[in-house]
Design a protein around this motif. Structure first.
Motif, PDB file in Angstrom:
ATOM      1  N   ALA A  10       0.832  -1.204   0.000  1.00 47.62           N
ATOM      2  CA  ALA A  10       0.000   0.000   0.000  1.00 47.62           C
ATOM      3  C   ALA A  10       0.865   1.252   0.000  1.00 47.62           C
ATOM      4  N   ARG A  11       1.950   1.220   0.755  1.00 45.47           N
ATOM      5  CA  ARG A  11       2.867   2.376   0.769  1.00 45.47           C
ATOM      6  C   ARG A  11       3.528   2.574  -0.587  1.00 45.47           C
ATOM      7  N   ALA A  12       3.902   1.476  -1.242  1.00 44.87           N
ATOM      8  CA  ALA A  12       4.501   1.586  -2.576  1.00 44.87           C
ATOM      9  C   ALA A  12       3.501   2.198  -3.543  1.00 44.87           C
ATOM     10  N   CYS A  13       2.240   1.782  -3.455  1.00 45.91           N
ATOM     11  CA  CYS A  13       1.203   2.344  -4.326  1.00 45.91           C
ATOM     12  C   CYS A  13       0.985   3.815  -4.019  1.00 45.91           C
ATOM     13  N   ALA A  14       0.896   4.155  -2.737  1.00 44.95           N
ATOM     14  CA  ALA A  14       0.678   5.548  -2.345  1.00 44.95           C
ATOM     15  C   ALA A  14       1.837   6.427  -2.807  1.00 44.95           C
ATOM     16  N   GLY A  15       3.049   5.876  -2.834  1.00 50.84           N
ATOM     17  CA  GLY A  15       4.212   6.641  -3.275  1.00 50.84           C
ATOM     18  C   GLY A  15       4.141   7.090  -4.717  1.00 50.84           C
ATOM     19  N   THR A  16       3.312   6.431  -5.511  1.00 50.29           N
ATOM     20  CA  THR A  16       3.183   6.834  -6.912  1.00 50.29           C
ATOM     21  C   THR A  16       2.434   8.153  -7.049  1.00 50.29           C
ATOM     22  N   TYR A  17       1.753   8.577  -5.986  1.00 48.93           N
ATOM     23  CA  TYR A  17       0.967   9.817  -6.027  1.00 48.93           C
ATOM     24  C   TYR A  17       1.609  10.972  -5.263  1.00 48.93           C
ATOM     25  N   VAL A  18       2.814  10.780  -4.743  1.00 50.58           N
ATOM     26  CA  VAL A  18       3.489  11.834  -3.977  1.00 50.58           C
ATOM     27  C   VAL A  18       3.957  12.924  -4.934  1.00 50.58           C
ATOM     28  N   ASP A  19       3.600  14.165  -4.628  1.00 51.35           N
ATOM     29  CA  ASP A  19       4.037  15.296  -5.458  1.00 51.35           C
ATOM     30  C   ASP A  19       5.552  15.310  -5.561  1.00 51.35           C
ATOM     31  N   GLY A  20       6.053  15.465  -6.754  1.00 53.46           N
ATOM     32  CA  GLY A  20       7.485  15.552  -6.989  1.00 53.46           C
ATOM     33  C   GLY A  20       8.192  14.222  -7.150  1.00 53.46           C
ATOM     34  N   SER A  21       7.493  13.106  -6.899  1.00 49.91           N
ATOM     35  CA  SER A  21       8.151  11.816  -7.092  1.00 49.91           C
ATOM     36  C   SER A  21       8.295  11.554  -8.591  1.00 49.91           C
ATOM     37  N   VAL A  22       9.351  10.867  -8.942  1.00 54.25           N
ATOM     38  CA  VAL A  22       9.661  10.634 -10.352  1.00 54.25           C
ATOM     39  C   VAL A  22       9.554   9.141 -10.644  1.00 54.25           C
ATOM     40  N   PRO A  23       8.745   8.765 -11.629  1.00 55.79           N
ATOM     41  CA  PRO A  23       8.630   7.340 -11.952  1.00 55.79           C
ATOM     42  C   PRO A  23       9.927   6.796 -12.535  1.00 55.79           C
ATOM     43  N   TRP A  24      10.157   5.517 -12.289  1.00 54.28           N
ATOM     44  CA  TRP A  24      11.318   4.826 -12.833  1.00 54.28           C
ATOM     45  C   TRP A  24      11.116   4.564 -14.324  1.00 54.28           C
ATOM     46  N   PHE A  25       9.892   4.293 -14.728  1.00 49.20           N
ATOM     47  CA  PHE A  25       9.563   4.035 -16.132  1.00 49.20           C
ATOM     48  C   PHE A  25       8.290   4.802 -16.453  1.00 49.20           C
ATOM     49  N   THR A  26       8.242   5.407 -17.629  1.00 47.09           N
ATOM     50  CA  THR A  26       7.044   6.144 -17.980  1.00 47.09           C
ATOM     51  C   THR A  26       6.804   6.150 -19.482  1.00 47.09           C
ATOM     52  N   THR A  27       5.524   6.064 -19.839  1.00 42.72           N
ATOM     53  CA  THR A  27       5.067   6.326 -21.190  1.00 42.72           C
ATOM     54  C   THR A  27       3.925   7.324 -21.041  1.00 42.72           C
ATOM     55  N   ARG A  28       3.224   7.604 -22.094  1.00 43.10           N
ATOM     56  CA  ARG A  28       2.114   8.568 -22.031  1.00 43.10           C
ATOM     57  C   ARG A  28       1.069   8.160 -20.988  1.00 43.10           C
ATOM     58  N   THR A  29       0.772   6.873 -20.887  1.00 39.29           N
ATOM     59  CA  THR A  29      -0.282   6.427 -19.976  1.00 39.29           C
ATOM     60  C   THR A  29       0.160   5.333 -19.008  1.00 39.29           C
TER      61      THR A  29
END
Length: 113
Positions: A10-29
């Protein structure tokens, strides 16, 4: 097999919504964060965040499904969205020597070890 403690997931999931956090992998969606929790490499998929993703999510009836050989019937919009991350995740795991890993997330995530 015992289920993992849900709190770190749950903490890992919540971390995806923290302002300023940067994803390790990203595409448009598709946005994925990776962290190591108790020695287990954890890939956390961010959930639906914008109009395009909501459109894909709500077209469950009109978007065809695809019979994946291992996963079974998969919503084609979901598969198209998360499939690009699979190669990046595999390369990461190979480089790390195939450590234990799990996948979690809100909306696009599931739980597996």
């Amino acid at each position: 097999m015992s289920l993992p403690d849900p709190l770190p997931l749950a903490r890992a999931c919540a971390g995806t919504y923290v302002d300023g956090s940067v994803p390790w992998f990203t595409t448009r969606t598709c946005h994925v964060w990776v962290t190591v929790l108790d020695g287990v490499h954890t890939f956390a998929f961010e959930g639906t965040t914008d109009e395009l993703e909501w459109m894909v999510d709500f077209l469950a009836i009109s978007v065809p499904s695809w019979g994946h050989p291992e996963l079974g019937l998969v919503h084609l919009g979901f598969w198209t969205d998360v499939q690009p991350a699979i190669g990046a995740m595999t390369a990461y795991l190979i480089a790390a020597g195939w450590p234990p890993y799990r996948i979690t997330g809100h909306s696009k995530g599931g739980e597996g070890i």
